[in-house]
Design a protein around this motif. Structure first.
Motif, PDB file in Angstrom:
ATOM      1  N   VAL A  59      -9.813   1.985  -7.291  1.00  0.00           N
ATOM      2  CA  VAL A  59      -9.698   1.362  -8.464  1.00  0.00           C
ATOM      3  C   VAL A  59      -8.342   0.533  -8.714  1.00  0.00           C
ATOM      4  O   VAL A  59      -8.390  -0.703  -9.080  1.00  0.00           O
ATOM      5  N   THR A  60      -7.343   1.334  -8.467  1.00  0.00           N
ATOM      6  CA  THR A  60      -6.103   1.016  -8.462  1.00  0.00           C
ATOM      7  C   THR A  60      -5.893  -0.555  -7.689  1.00  0.00           C
ATOM      8  O   THR A  60      -5.431  -1.443  -8.086  1.00  0.00           O
ATOM      9  N   TYR A  61      -6.211  -0.267  -6.403  1.00  0.00           N
ATOM     10  CA  TYR A  61      -6.503  -1.610  -5.387  1.00  0.00           C
ATOM     11  C   TYR A  61      -7.052  -2.435  -5.786  1.00  0.00           C
ATOM     12  O   TYR A  61      -6.569  -3.765  -5.850  1.00  0.00           O
ATOM     13  N   ALA A  62      -8.169  -2.229  -6.433  1.00  0.00           N
ATOM     14  CA  ALA A  62      -9.078  -3.138  -6.987  1.00  0.00           C
ATOM     15  C   ALA A  62      -8.668  -4.178  -7.910  1.00  0.00           C
ATOM     16  O   ALA A  62      -8.462  -5.382  -8.087  1.00  0.00           O
ATOM     17  N   ARG A  63      -7.635  -3.606  -8.883  1.00  0.00           N
ATOM     18  CA  ARG A  63      -7.000  -3.906  -9.932  1.00  0.00           C
ATOM     19  C   ARG A  63      -6.046  -5.144  -9.398  1.00  0.00           C
ATOM     20  O   ARG A  63      -5.917  -6.160  -9.960  1.00  0.00           O
ATOM     21  N   MET A  64      -5.320  -4.464  -8.342  1.00  0.00           N
ATOM     22  CA  MET A  64      -4.438  -5.534  -7.795  1.00  0.00           C
ATOM     23  C   MET A  64      -4.886  -6.735  -7.277  1.00  0.00           C
ATOM     24  O   MET A  64      -4.178  -7.673  -7.367  1.00  0.00           O
ATOM     25  N   LEU A  65      -6.015  -6.474  -6.528  1.00  0.00           N
ATOM     26  CA  LEU A  65      -6.880  -7.808  -6.041  1.00  0.00           C
ATOM     27  C   LEU A  65      -7.042  -8.681  -7.046  1.00  0.00           C
ATOM     28  O   LEU A  65      -7.055  -9.876  -6.913  1.00  0.00           O
ATOM     29  N   LEU A  66      -7.522  -8.164  -8.443  1.00  0.00           N
ATOM     30  CA  LEU A  66      -8.045  -8.823  -9.473  1.00  0.00           C
ATOM     31  C   LEU A  66      -6.790  -9.813  -9.876  1.00  0.00           C
ATOM     32  O   LEU A  66      -6.657 -10.789 -10.024  1.00  0.00           O
ATOM     33  N   GLN A  67      -5.709  -9.139  -9.973  1.00  0.00           N
ATOM     34  CA  GLN A  67      -4.374  -9.636 -10.401  1.00  0.00           C
ATOM     35  C   GLN A  67      -4.149 -10.870  -9.540  1.00  0.00           C
ATOM     36  O   GLN A  67      -3.278 -11.708  -9.828  1.00  0.00           O
ATOM     37  N   ALA A  68      -4.190 -10.817  -8.126  1.00  0.00           N
ATOM     38  CA  ALA A  68      -3.898 -11.740  -7.120  1.00  0.00           C
ATOM     39  C   ALA A  68      -5.163 -12.499  -6.999  1.00  0.00           C
ATOM     40  O   ALA A  68      -4.860 -13.692  -6.228  1.00  0.00           O
ATOM     41  N   ASP A  69      -5.846 -12.649  -7.779  1.00  0.00           N
ATOM     42  CA  ASP A  69      -7.280 -13.626  -7.779  1.00  0.00           C
ATOM     43  C   ASP A  69      -7.970 -13.530  -6.711  1.00  0.00           C
ATOM     44  O   ASP A  69      -8.693 -14.794  -6.134  1.00  0.00           O
ATOM     45  N   HIS A  70      -8.042 -12.421  -5.929  1.00  0.00           N
ATOM     46  CA  HIS A  70      -8.761 -12.125  -4.953  1.00  0.00           C
ATOM     47  C   HIS A  70     -10.077 -11.552  -5.339  1.00  0.00           C
ATOM     48  O   HIS A  70     -10.518 -10.271  -5.238  1.00  0.00           O
ATOM     49  N   TYR A  71     -10.986 -12.466  -5.998  1.00  0.00           N
ATOM     50  CA  TYR A  71     -12.206 -11.904  -6.848  1.00  0.00           C
ATOM     51  C   TYR A  71     -12.981 -11.082  -5.832  1.00  0.00           C
ATOM     52  O   TYR A  71     -13.730  -9.929  -6.043  1.00  0.00           O
ATOM     53  N   ASP A  72     -13.629 -12.056  -4.696  1.00  0.00           N
ATOM     54  CA  ASP A  72     -14.580 -11.113  -3.855  1.00  0.00           C
ATOM     55  C   ASP A  72     -14.304  -9.919  -3.451  1.00  0.00           C
ATOM     56  O   ASP A  72     -14.839  -9.025  -3.338  1.00  0.00           O
ATOM     57  N   ASP A  73     -12.788  -9.882  -2.954  1.00  0.00           N
ATOM     58  CA  ASP A  73     -12.456  -8.580  -2.394  1.00  0.00           C
ATOM     59  C   ASP A  73     -12.461  -7.392  -3.549  1.00  0.00           C
ATOM     60  O   ASP A  73     -12.813  -6.209  -3.302  1.00  0.00           O
ATOM     61  N   ALA A  74     -11.973  -7.965  -4.729  1.00  0.00           N
ATOM     62  CA  ALA A  74     -11.785  -6.788  -5.796  1.00  0.00           C
ATOM     63  C   ALA A  74     -13.367  -6.574  -6.211  1.00  0.00           C
ATOM     64  O   ALA A  74     -13.349  -5.340  -6.371  1.00  0.00           O
ATOM     65  N   ARG A  75     -14.224  -7.270  -6.220  1.00  0.00           N
ATOM     66  CA  ARG A  75     -15.730  -6.892  -6.450  1.00  0.00           C
ATOM     67  C   ARG A  75     -16.277  -5.907  -5.381  1.00  0.00           C
ATOM     68  O   ARG A  75     -16.653  -4.931  -5.788  1.00  0.00           O
ATOM     69  N   ARG A  76     -15.854  -6.159  -4.131  1.00  0.00           N
ATOM     70  CA  ARG A  76     -16.298  -4.925  -3.137  1.00  0.00           C
ATOM     71  C   ARG A  76     -15.700  -3.659  -3.503  1.00  0.00           C
ATOM     72  O   ARG A  76     -16.444  -2.600  -3.212  1.00  0.00           O
ATOM     73  N   GLN A  77     -14.493  -3.921  -3.843  1.00  0.00           N
ATOM     74  CA  GLN A  77     -13.871  -2.323  -3.971  1.00  0.00           C
ATOM     75  C   GLN A  77     -14.388  -1.687  -5.197  1.00  0.00           C
ATOM     76  O   GLN A  77     -14.745  -0.479  -5.316  1.00  0.00           O
TER      77      GLN A  77
END
Length: 568
Positions: free
Chosen positions: A253-271
């Motif tokens: 979840v921490t990694y997913a939130r970092m991806l969100l902050q980086a606007d990597h929405y698809d990768d965040a969604r997968r996590q």
């Protein structure tokens, strides 16, 4: 700031009651006697104490501090030194508090509060090397008494405005406990809070040298890299870490939130989706996934996750609000209204009522919508929110072309909030629809009197003078000022093209109008470009632009007027 530091660090009571002292309380009767006097006599001591007390009660804190500090040097009673220190801190004079704290600790070396105060003052004075031994003793005391001391120490030092000194002092403490990875972890936490990301990275790496399995150190290192601007390295490190610990949901979840902050929405969604597989009933994860899918316009998935949120019994108002937003976005206004009307509490309750009313208005239930908006406005205490409801209702009336009702409403709003810029601007636009150019100019001029460089008002006034009067040179001046501030704003670029067209500068006008149309295929811009091209002899292109614009906006009044003029 320093008082805040001291309050944060004093996990120990300040007197037998456990209550903190008030900034100014007279010493209790009997506290001054007996006093152990050094060698300057009782009279001098009592003079300093008496003047210090009187000055303090008269609000002359600097005078009080000076006398109390002198008194502290004349007696071995630690209460006097403590009082001198507290008065100095209350008066905002940490330099004067420092000798008081030094004297206090010298007289009472086992008093841990005195040691904390002195350590904080030394950090504040930019003397981390002197503060570190005291911090180390405070740490050992807290660990002995409470089992944990690094957290309180970090919280204390995080309040210091001397960030470098605070981090240096804690680093010296960590070095004194060289085999303790938690100490370097504390340094990393503090460095991030003090906006020293590279120091945080170095401290986290030192913690990992001592214990490579310390997950928090890996995460803090990644956060330090993000804060330092190396987002790619941070995400790569977190990706490797998640692969190493695939069953750690919190880490994922921490990694997913970092991806969100980086606007990597698809990768965040997968996590997040993988995290939900491990925690299918976690309302927070489901809610986050719902919002993330709304962000990428995956409304079916968003609806599915938010409906699962409702099943958990948690975050119900938020889930209903966003289900309403999904229904609204997918063209289901009645369903959206049902969801909005169920939001009776939480941060979205007023927004839900507002959106439901506006949808009612769009569906033709104008009277009911206005009643709802009026009732909502009466419930609101915040002037900003009340103005927002006025503007929403005015927008509704403007959309249904009930301009006189809109004027009456905005007049009411301006009686309640005179000279409010947003209400003035809305009334100017409403007045323009009624061809009350004098009212338009008066309202926009009032805005510019308060905010001379307001680009929206400059552009609106310039455009309306261009379109409805022959004061084109004056209009050009307003638009040029707006354009200087927002050269990439399609509406302002359109205004510049239109005023140049009315000034007869057709070739220049074409450059601006084509650029505006490329940025935004709006009906107003299309009508202006089509009118220009027709006058320049490009009739077929003008008609093509006009017809395409009418397909997009079949009810656009200006486009219809132009078609009637060009194709009688």
């Amino acid at each position: 700031m320093l008082c805040g530091m001291l309050a944060a660090c004093s996990g120990m009571p300040r007197d037998n009651s456990g209550e903190a002292h008030e900034p100014w309380l007279p010493l209790a009767e009997g506290h001054l006697l007996p006093l152990e006097i050094d060698d300057n006599g009782v009279a001098d001591l009592f003079y300093e104490l008496l003047v210090g007390e009187i000055a303090g009660h008269m609000g002359q804190l600097q005078v009080s501090v000076a006398h109390y500090l002198r008194a502290a040097q004349r007696t071995r009673n630690p209460e006097v030194a403590e009082r001198a220190t507290r008065i100095a801190l209350f008066s905002g004079d940490p330099e004067a508090a420092l000798p008081g704290a030094e004297r206090w600790l010298a007289l009472e070396p086992d008093n841990q509060e005195a040691r904390q105060v002195l350590a904080a003052l030394l950090v504040n004075a930019g003397r981390p090397e002197d503060a570190a031994p005291h911090l180390l003793q405070v740490l050992e005391y807290l660990e002995a008494m409470e089992g944990e001391g690094l957290g309180p120490l970090v919280n204390m030092l995080a309040r210091s405005q001397q960030g470098d000194a605070a981090v240096t002092a804690l680093t010296l403490v960590a070095q004194a406990r060289e085999n303790d990875p938690q100490a370097y972890l504390a340094v990393a936490r503090l460095a991030l809070r003090q906006d020293l990301p590279l120091t945080a990275v170095a401290a986290a790496e030192q913690a990992l040298v001592l214990d490579d399995h310390l997950l928090e150190a890996h995460v803090l290192r990644a956060r330090g890299l993000v804060q330092a601007g190396d987002q790619a390295a941070a995400l790569q490190a977190m990706d490797q870490l998640v692969a190493r610990y695939p069953d750690d949901v919190d880490l994922r979840v921490t990694y997913a939130r970092m991806l969100l902050q980086a606007d990597h929405y698809d990768d965040a969604r997968r996590q997040f989706e993988q995290a939900v597989q491990s925690r299918p009933g976690d309302a927070d994860l489901l809610y986050t996934l719902g919002l993330l899918n709304i962000e990428v316009a995956q409304y079916e998935d968003a609806q599915r996750y938010l409906e699962r949120v409702l099943q958990t019994g948690r975050r119900i108002p938020e889930a209903r609000y966003y289900l309403g937003r999904i229904a609204e976005a997918t063209g289901q206004p009645e369903q959206a209204i049902r969801f909005y009307e169920q939001v009776s509490r939480g941060e979205h309750r007023h927004e839900s009522r507002l959106r439901a009313a506006l949808l009612m208005g769009e569906m033709g239930q104008v009277t009911h919508a206005r009643e709802e908006l009026s009732a909502l406005r009466q419930r609101l205490d915040d002037p900003i929110e009340r103005v927002r409801v006025y503007l929403a209702e005015a927008s509704l009336l403007r959309n249904i072309r009930d301009y006189w009702a809109g004027m009456d409403l905005l007049d009411q709003g301006l009686r309640e909030y005179p000279d409010n810029l947003e209400l003035l601007y809305a009334r100017a636009l409403m007045a323009e629809r009624l061809e009350r150019i004098d009212q338009v100019e008066a309202d926009l001029t009032l805005i510019l009197d308060q905010d001379p460089d307001n680009p929206a008002a400059l552009n609106a006034l310039g455009y309306i003078l261009t379109d409805r009067t022959d004061r084109h040179e004056e209009a050009y001046g307003y638009i040029r000022r707006a354009y200087a501030q927002r050269p990439n704003d399609a509406a302002i670029i359109d205004s510049m093209g239109w005023v140049l067209y009315r000034l007869g500068r057709l070739e220049e006008a074409e450059i601006y109008l084509r650029r505006a149309y490329d940025l935004m295929e709006d009906g107003e811009i299309a009508s202006n470009l089509a009118a220009l091209l027709w006058d320049m002899g490009a009739q077929q292109e003008a008609l093509d632009i006009l017809h395409r614009a009418l397909e997009r906006e079949p009810d656009h009044e200006r486009l219809h007027r132009l078609r009637e003029r060009l194709v009688p």
